[in-house]
Design an enzyme around this catalytic site. Structure first.
Site, short mmCIF file in Angstrom:
data_model
loop_
_atom_site.label_atom_id
_atom_site.label_comp_id
_atom_site.label_asym_id
_atom_site.label_seq_id
_atom_site.Cartn_x
_atom_site.Cartn_y
_atom_site.Cartn_z
N GLU A 176 22.37 -6.36 22.75
CA GLU A 176 21.09 -5.78 23.16
C GLU A 176 20.56 -6.56 24.36
OE1 GLU A 176 18.45 -5.29 19.78
OE2 GLU A 176 19.68 -3.68 18.96
N ARG A 186 9.24 -10.84 23.12
CA ARG A 186 10.26 -11.01 22.07
C ARG A 186 11.63 -10.52 22.52
NH1 ARG A 186 12.22 -7.70 18.13
NH2 ARG A 186 10.68 -6.06 18.49
N ARG A 189 12.98 -6.92 27.71
CA ARG A 189 12.17 -5.75 27.38
C ARG A 189 10.93 -5.62 28.25
NH1 ARG A 189 11.67 -4.73 21.09
NH2 ARG A 189 13.89 -4.38 21.33
N HIS A 242 5.14 -1.00 20.08
CA HIS A 242 6.28 -1.24 19.19
C HIS A 242 6.11 -2.46 18.29
CE1 HIS A 242 10.45 -1.17 17.91
NE2 HIS A 242 10.69 -2.36 18.41
N GLY A 248 18.03 -1.23 15.55
CA GLY A 248 19.01 -2.05 16.27
C GLY A 248 19.72 -3.04 15.40
N LYS A 304 0.83 -1.22 0.00
CA LYS A 304 0.00 0.00 0.00
C LYS A 304 0.86 1.26 0.00
CE LYS A 304 -0.93 -0.16 4.99
NZ LYS A 304 -1.95 -0.32 6.00
N ALA A 332 13.56 -0.10 11.26
CA ALA A 332 14.24 -0.88 12.30
C ALA A 332 15.65 -0.34 12.49
CB ALA A 332 14.28 -2.35 11.91
N HIS A 367 7.98 -0.81 23.48
CA HIS A 367 9.42 -0.55 23.58
C HIS A 367 9.64 0.39 24.75
CE1 HIS A 367 13.53 0.47 22.57
NE2 HIS A 367 13.51 -0.51 21.68
C1 SIN Z 1 15.61 -1.48 18.84
O1 SIN Z 1 16.47 -1.11 18.05
O2 SIN Z 1 15.62 -1.24 20.04
C2 SIN Z 1 14.46 -2.26 18.32
C3 SIN Z 1 14.91 -3.61 18.03
C4 SIN Z 1 13.80 -4.56 18.14
O3 SIN Z 1 12.66 -4.18 18.38
O4 SIN Z 1 14.10 -5.75 18.05
#
Ligand code: SIN
Length: 538
Positions: free
Chosen positions: A123, A381, A286, A346, A58, A45, A56, A240
């Site tokens: 991360e 996740r 998270r 997020h 990270g 779309k 994105a 997030h």
């Molecule tokens: C982020 O860069 O913090 C997002 C990465 C993610 O949601 O896996």
């Protein structure tokens, strides 16, 4: 809703072997994997390279560095998933990650390297440095641009600015295409295909504050739901922890990788309060970090906590050029200033229920990427497993579609309904009011922390918006109808799961319960059911 009101005028039918809906990384990988062996169409779309994955930051998780191992990646993913990961799916995810990363590189993706070696970052809740990134913090943009360039060099047909209105099914119930609307010519056509791969992304725009771009309206889940597919895990919506929280600014993502490089989260007194919630502090999973920030905001009444990047000094600007430049636009220099942050919607963990081959419960329909519920994320996740899930299961979807197509005859055009007659024009002011009402209701009632009464209120407003936009309206009304359906599924699933687990936190059911150790599965015209996991809880 930036396009003028429009009605639908049918212009005919075209046929392909595979139609891919969505042009984020999942859609493009599926299309590229199939393009040399089948007639493929990609419907989006937006513009081809404007899939949501473009934003994105990270990176993409893969056990490729010395000292890392898919087994460690497996263990971290399972631990983050709070007992609900599908272990077989996670095994596929981590084992196939290195091969899929090599393939992305062959397709022209340039990940950041140092002395010719892939750079990997850390991360939260990863036990090793395993996050590949590109252009510092523009990983999605680099992958999306490279794959879009590549797809344009194939024979695949690309339908840009075409909105999917409904999935087509034949008299056996098999999915055999999609009805689409050309947003530029206001015409509607049927795209028939032996297989349909849904890769339409997420739903962050259902909430008032989100890191997601405009197209993330949750339409893919609703399309599949309306066609009769099973959906699963819709109660798990990841917020997030660190989106920019500044009056007048969007809830721009401040990547978890910033914390991975050493930035601290502090409250108004400069205290690292996350250490009270988990000894890993900023590097806790998270769900823990987002909920601890929410609790701190409740305690203080503040609108934001702060990200302190002082330990990164000048490196902050080099390593995170997108974040640095964006924050500068709002008068914040991440090298010196505290960055105000708060949780924002997020990532939709739940979605169209799929198996190891990304096949949905409807014959002929596959789903991959954020629209799917493959089981790899469980209830929470792990950072940067989303791009990985997209490439691994898009690859599988394409191969399985090719295999099944070789066995199934192409769909006869007369087997499906013709495009529906042109409908009335959208009433845009009304649609905008309804959309904003839905987003506020979802933020207030179905947000990071929920309870039954808030969820019931949000569910009622979702039902009201769905009733007001039921598919007799114009194209934008149908888009909002799809959003309302997906919002209602989130509310129903979250009301149903009477416990707190991972990303789903209910103040009226604050404990995790083994009674709920399973996937909450829903299907149109059938009652929900809990598909219990038969292994012991972790
Ligand atoms: C982020 O860069 O913090 C997002 C990465 C993610 O949601 O896996």
């Amino acid at each position: 809703m930036s396009h003028p009101a429009m009605s639908r005028r049918p212009i005919g039918t075209v046929s392909y072997d595979i139609v891919v809906i969505g042009s984020g990384i999942a859609g493009l990988v599926a299309a590229l994997t199939a393009a040399s062996r089948a007639r493929v169409a990609v419907v989006t779309k937006a513009a081809l390279d404007d899939g949501c994955s473009r934003y994105a930051q990270g990176g993409i998780a893969a056990a490729v560095a010395p000292g890392d191992d898919p087994d460690l990646h497996f263990a971290d993913t399972i631990a983050a998933g709070r007992g609900l990961c599908d272990e077989d799916a996670v095994r596929i995810l981590v084992d196939e990650a290195p091969a899929r990363v090599r393939e992305l590189i062959e397709w022209g993706v340039s990940f950041d390297t140092q002395d010719g070696v892939l750079q990997v970052g850390r991360e939260a809740a990863h036990s090793r440095d395993r996050i590949l990134h590109a252009r510092g913090d523009a990983t999605g943009l680099e992958i999306e641009s490279a794959l879009a360039r590549r797809i344009r060099a194939t024979a695949a047909a690309v339908f840009e600015r075409h909105q999917a209105l409904r999935l087509l099914t034949d008299w056996t119930g098999r999915c055999c295409g999609v009805e689409v609307h050309d947003l530029d010519t206001s015409s509607t056509r049927l795209i028939l295909a032996s297989s349909v791969i849904l890769a339409s992304g997420g739903a962050g725009r259902l909430w008032r504050f989100t890191t997601n771009p405009e197209p993330a309206t949750g339409d893919g889940v609703a399309l599949a739901w309306e066609a009769g597919a099973e959906v699963a895990g819709m109660e798990f919506v990841q917020f997030h922890p660190t989106a920019l929280a500044l009056e007048g600014a969007p809830a721009f993502l401040i990547s978890e990788a910033v914390r991975g490089e050493g930035a601290h989260v502090v409250n108004r007194d400069g205290r690292r309060f996350l250490l009270d919630a988990d000894p890993r502090g900023e590097m806790a999973a998270r769900d823990v970090v987002a909920q601890a920030i929410w609790a701190e905001l409740q305690r203080t009444g503040d609108r934001a906590v702060y990200l302190d990047c002082a330990s990164l000094a000048e490196r902050a600007a080099m390593r995170f050029p997108t974040i640095h430049t964006t924050c500068l636009q709002y008068g914040i220099d991440i090298r010196r200033d505290l960055v105000p942050v708060a949780p924002a919607a997020h990532y939709l963990i739940g979605g169209v229920r799929t198996d190891r081959f990304a096949a949905s419960s409807i014959d002929g329909l596959f789903a991959c990427g954020e629209v799917a519920s493959s089981g790899v994320h469980g209830a929470n996740r792990l950072a940067s497993n989303s791009l990985l899930e997209s490439v691994v299961f898009a690859h599988r979807a394409a191969h399985e579609a090719l295999r099944r197509n070789a066995e199934a005859p192409p769909p006869p055009a007369e087997a499906v309904d013709p495009p529906r007659p042109a409908a009335g024009a959208d009433d845009l002011p009304t649609l905008i009011r309804l959309r904003e009402r839905l987003r506020d209701a979802m933020w207030e009632g179905a947000g990071l922390v929920r309870d039954a009464s808030g969820l019931a209120r949000a569910a009622a407003i979702g039902a009201e918006v769905a009733a007001a936009t039921a598919p007799s309206a114009g194209v934008q009304g149908i888009g909002l109808y799809h959003s309302a359906i997906t919002a209602s599924l989130v509310c129903a699933a979250a009301l149903g799961r009477e416990e707190s687990r991972g990303a789903h936190m209910r103040t009226d059911h604050p404990e995790r319960s083994d009674d709920w150790l399973g996937n909450w599965i829903m299907q149109k015209d059938r009652g929900p059911r809990l598909d219990r996991h038969d292994r012991s809880p972790r």
